[in-house]
Design an enzyme around this catalytic site. Structure first.
Site, PDB file in Angstrom:
ATOM      1  N   CYS A   6       0.839  -1.177   0.141  1.00 41.91           N
ATOM      2  CA  CYS A   6      -0.063  -0.081   0.015  1.00 41.91           C
ATOM      3  C   CYS A   6       0.836   1.285   0.111  1.00 41.91           C
ATOM      4  O   CYS A   6       0.208   2.269  -0.211  1.00 41.91           O
ATOM      5  CB  CYS A   6      -1.111  -0.043   1.051  1.00 41.91           C
ATOM      6  SG  CYS A   6      -1.910  -1.521   1.383  1.00 41.91           S
ATOM      7  N   HIS A  59      -3.316   7.090   3.173  1.00 41.64           N
ATOM      8  CA  HIS A  59      -3.870   5.761   2.815  1.00 41.64           C
ATOM      9  C   HIS A  59      -5.394   5.587   3.357  1.00 41.64           C
ATOM     10  O   HIS A  59      -5.488   5.738   4.388  1.00 41.64           O
ATOM     11  CB  HIS A  59      -2.825   4.672   3.314  1.00 41.64           C
ATOM     12  CG  HIS A  59      -3.354   3.406   2.815  1.00 41.64           C
ATOM     13  ND1 HIS A  59      -3.884   3.060   1.488  1.00 41.64           N
ATOM     14  CD2 HIS A  59      -3.350   2.156   3.422  1.00 41.64           C
ATOM     15  CE1 HIS A  59      -3.986   1.855   1.577  1.00 41.64           C
ATOM     16  NE2 HIS A  59      -3.757   1.196   2.654  1.00 41.64           N
ATOM     17  N   ASN A 107     -10.264   0.086   0.396  1.00 45.60           N
ATOM     18  CA  ASN A 107      -8.897   0.028   0.484  1.00 45.60           C
ATOM     19  C   ASN A 107      -8.304  -0.451  -0.893  1.00 45.60           C
ATOM     20  O   ASN A 107      -8.743  -1.518  -1.052  1.00 45.60           O
ATOM     21  CB  ASN A 107      -8.403  -0.758   1.399  1.00 45.60           C
ATOM     22  CG  ASN A 107      -6.810  -0.892   1.754  1.00 45.60           C
ATOM     23  OD1 ASN A 107      -6.153  -0.241   0.867  1.00 45.60           O
ATOM     24  ND2 ASN A 107      -6.340  -1.480   2.731  1.00 45.60           N
TER      25      ASN A 107
HETATM   26  O1  UT7 Z   1      -3.747  -1.474   3.811  1.00 50.48           O
HETATM   27  C1  UT7 Z   1      -2.761  -2.222   4.417  1.00 50.48           C
HETATM   28  C2  UT7 Z   1      -3.028  -1.798   5.803  1.00 50.48           C
HETATM   29  N1  UT7 Z   1      -4.224  -2.371   6.336  1.00 50.48           N
HETATM   30  C3  UT7 Z   1      -4.915  -1.713   7.501  1.00 50.48           C
HETATM   31  O2  UT7 Z   1      -4.468  -0.841   7.784  1.00 50.48           O
HETATM   32  C4  UT7 Z   1      -6.406  -2.574   8.176  1.00 50.48           C
HETATM   33  C5  UT7 Z   1      -5.841  -2.353   9.510  1.00 50.48           C
HETATM   34  N2  UT7 Z   1      -6.700  -3.163  10.436  1.00 50.48           N
HETATM   35  C6  UT7 Z   1      -8.091  -2.782  10.292  1.00 50.48           C
HETATM   36  O3  UT7 Z   1      -8.534  -1.859   9.763  1.00 50.48           O
HETATM   37  C7  UT7 Z   1      -9.349  -3.339  11.420  1.00 50.48           C
HETATM   38  O4  UT7 Z   1      -8.196  -4.413  12.271  1.00 50.48           O
HETATM   39  C8  UT7 Z   1     -10.043  -4.395  10.927  1.00 50.48           C
HETATM   40  C9  UT7 Z   1     -11.290  -3.636  10.156  1.00 50.48           C
HETATM   41  C10 UT7 Z   1      -9.579  -5.307   9.678  1.00 50.48           C
HETATM   42  C11 UT7 Z   1     -10.812  -5.076  11.835  1.00 50.48           C
HETATM   43  O5  UT7 Z   1     -11.532  -4.423  12.727  1.00 50.48           O
HETATM   44  P1  UT7 Z   1     -11.327  -4.638  14.163  1.00 50.48           P
HETATM   45  O6  UT7 Z   1     -12.202  -3.542  15.182  1.00 50.48           O
HETATM   46  O7  UT7 Z   1     -10.005  -4.531  14.720  1.00 50.48           O
HETATM   47  O8  UT7 Z   1     -11.989  -5.915  14.811  1.00 50.48           O
HETATM   48  P2  UT7 Z   1     -11.320  -7.224  15.117  1.00 50.48           P
HETATM   49  O9  UT7 Z   1     -10.540  -7.822  14.218  1.00 50.48           O
HETATM   50  O10 UT7 Z   1     -10.779  -7.001  16.599  1.00 50.48           O
HETATM   51  O11 UT7 Z   1     -12.583  -8.125  15.070  1.00 50.48           O
HETATM   52  C12 UT7 Z   1     -13.685  -7.904  16.147  1.00 50.48           C
HETATM   53  C13 UT7 Z   1     -14.799  -8.632  15.964  1.00 50.48           C
HETATM   54  C14 UT7 Z   1     -14.558 -10.191  16.024  1.00 50.48           C
HETATM   55  O12 UT7 Z   1     -15.430 -11.059  16.639  1.00 50.48           O
HETATM   56  P3  UT7 Z   1     -15.213 -11.464  17.911  1.00 50.48           P
HETATM   57  O13 UT7 Z   1     -13.853 -12.178  18.008  1.00 50.48           O
HETATM   58  O14 UT7 Z   1     -15.143 -10.307  18.861  1.00 50.48           O
HETATM   59  O15 UT7 Z   1     -16.434 -12.582  18.240  1.00 50.48           O
HETATM   60  C15 UT7 Z   1     -14.371 -10.809  14.612  1.00 50.48           C
HETATM   61  O16 UT7 Z   1     -14.553 -12.033  14.264  1.00 50.48           O
HETATM   62  O17 UT7 Z   1     -15.561  -8.721  14.749  1.00 50.48           O
HETATM   63  C16 UT7 Z   1     -15.628  -9.764  14.003  1.00 50.48           C
HETATM   64  N3  UT7 Z   1     -15.483  -9.608  12.827  1.00 50.48           N
HETATM   65  C17 UT7 Z   1     -16.643  -9.309  11.963  1.00 50.48           C
HETATM   66  N4  UT7 Z   1     -18.063  -8.898  12.086  1.00 50.48           N
HETATM   67  C18 UT7 Z   1     -18.966  -8.668  11.177  1.00 50.48           C
HETATM   68  C19 UT7 Z   1     -14.533  -9.489  11.942  1.00 50.48           C
HETATM   69  N5  UT7 Z   1     -14.879  -9.207  10.425  1.00 50.48           N
HETATM   70  C20 UT7 Z   1     -16.115  -8.755  10.617  1.00 50.48           C
HETATM   71  C21 UT7 Z   1     -17.092  -8.739   9.647  1.00 50.48           C
HETATM   72  N6  UT7 Z   1     -18.411  -8.405   9.951  1.00 50.48           N
HETATM   73  N7  UT7 Z   1     -16.796  -8.131   8.321  1.00 50.48           N
END
Ligand code: UT7
Length: 331
Positions: free
Chosen positions: A115, A255, A286
């Site tokens: 990215c 980004h 993204n």
């Molecule tokens: O471009 C390169 C750089 N990329 C980035 O910078 C991306 C960086 N990361 C992020 O933007 C975030 O970490 C995400 C958007 C990918 C995820 O958000 P988060 O707030 O960090 O969520 P998480 O991974 O901690 O997941 C929280 C919960 C989980 O459930 P439990 O374990 O709490 O029951 C996931 O399973 O949300 C769940 N989850 C979803 N639920 C509904 C993960 N994806 C989804 C989804 N819909 N699409």
């Protein structure tokens, strides 16, 4: 020696027509519009058609940038393409774009900084121009991320979209002078964001396909923390290198990975109103290397930048890689 200043004298972008909405994703995986919007700020992203590839999207953005620059294709003497979804591992996508444009005088090179690719390419273009090696460099960032996205994995498939951006960096003409660029990397964290198979470590096989190892894998939470920290420090270093103050910045173009990351960066710029931190994340998601270039192009089209105004670009991605670039409008 003449004091050459590299400047962006034209920009372009290309977004495929097909829109993938949060509602569409609700039909594909266990997710909701509410989760996606509150956690990422995304509503829609674009998807390339089956016959649309990184090279073709890149060439369309490139043509728009060349036209905007007032130059002709024949005057381009180098093509730099940033992508993590090349048409082939080899030959380079830059060569394919050179052919599509008919840019007969140009040398061509792909670079891979995920990215952060647009900023790595800008940095190389700046050096090539300022050393006098080349006069008119085409920078292209293009991605068909849908080709490596697992539409069964809700933790990644909601995030990514396809698209391309481009700019022409020249030694002459009006445009955005590239005042300073700061780049960084940390290979210790290589596995946090990775496409595991398809390279020489894990060549394509029935097992790698069955194991979904050709798709993007990301430790989202970890990546998130690094993204905020690294982009913040790259911005600071870039501002310090240019010997200016934060108050001198008119626009920040980060980004477009997640609205919460963008908001965290925005908080650092206390004097800037939130509208001055430019966002496309809601409509394109993204688009990896392309994202900063698409946002910069849209900003230039929407706002008439005044002489002297400064724009700070910043990006972060797999590698890990990160960077920031300071631009100043000059006639
Ligand atoms: O471009 C390169 C750089 N990329 C980035 O910078 C991306 C960086 N990361 C992020 O933007 C975030 O970490 C995400 C958007 C990918 C995820 O958000 P988060 O707030 O960090 O969520 P998480 O991974 O901690 O997941 C929280 C919960 C989980 O459930 P439990 O374990 O709490 O029951 C996931 O399973 O949300 C769940 N989850 C979803 N639920 C509904 C993960 N994806 C989804 C989804 N819909 N699409």
């Amino acid at each position: 020696m003449m004091n050459r200043v590299a400047r962006i004298r034209g920009t372009g972008a290309y977004l495929p027509e097909k829109v993938l909405t949060n509602q569409d994703l609700e039909q594909m995986v266990d997710t909701s519009d509410e989760w996606i919007f509150t956690r990422t700020g995304m509503k829609e992203r674009r998807l390339a058609g089956p016959d649309e590839f990184t090279s073709g999207m890149g060439a369309k953005a490139a043509l728009a940038a060349i036209e905007d620059s007032g130059l002709t294709v024949d005057e381009i003497d180098f093509i730099l393409v940033a992508t993590l979804t090349p048409d082939y591992i080899f030959p380079s996508t830059a060569c394919l774009i050179q052919q599509l444009l008919g840019a007969k005088k140009a040398a061509s090179l792909d670079i891979q900084a995920a990215c952060t690719g647009y900023l790595y390419a800008l940095s190389l273009a700046k050096s090539f121009i300022e050393s006098g090696a080349y006069r008119h460099i085409l920078v292209v960032a293009a991605e068909k991320l849908s080709s490596i996205t697992n539409y069964k994995d809700r933790s990644t498939c909601v995030l990514f979209g396809d698209g391309a951006s481009a700019c022409v960096v020249s030694s002459e003409g009006e445009g955005l002078a590239i005042q300073s660029v700061r780049l960084g990397s940390d290979g210790e964290q290589a596995e946090l964001l990775i496409q595991p198979a398809g390279g020489c470590r894990l060549p394509a096989s029935a097992e790698t396909v069955a194991g979904d190892q050709h798709y993007i894998k990301m430790a989202g939470n970890e990546v998130f923390k690094h993204a905020v920290r690294r982009m913040e420090s790259a911005c600071k270093e870039c501002i310090d290198a240019a010997q200016i103050d934060e108050l001198d910045i008119s626009w920040v173009v980060p980004h477009q990975a997640n609205i919460r990351i963008i908001d965290a960066i925005a908080k650092r710029f206390k004097h800037l109103s939130p509208e001055r931190v430019y966002k496309t994340v809601q409509k394109y998601g993204n688009t990896s290397a392309s994202s900063v270039g698409i946002a910069l192009h849209e900003l230039r089209k929407e706002q008439s930048l005044q002489e002297g105004e400064r724009i700070l670009l910043t990006a972060f991605g797999a590698g890990l890689t990160w960077g920031a670039a300071l631009l100043q409008a000059q006639r």
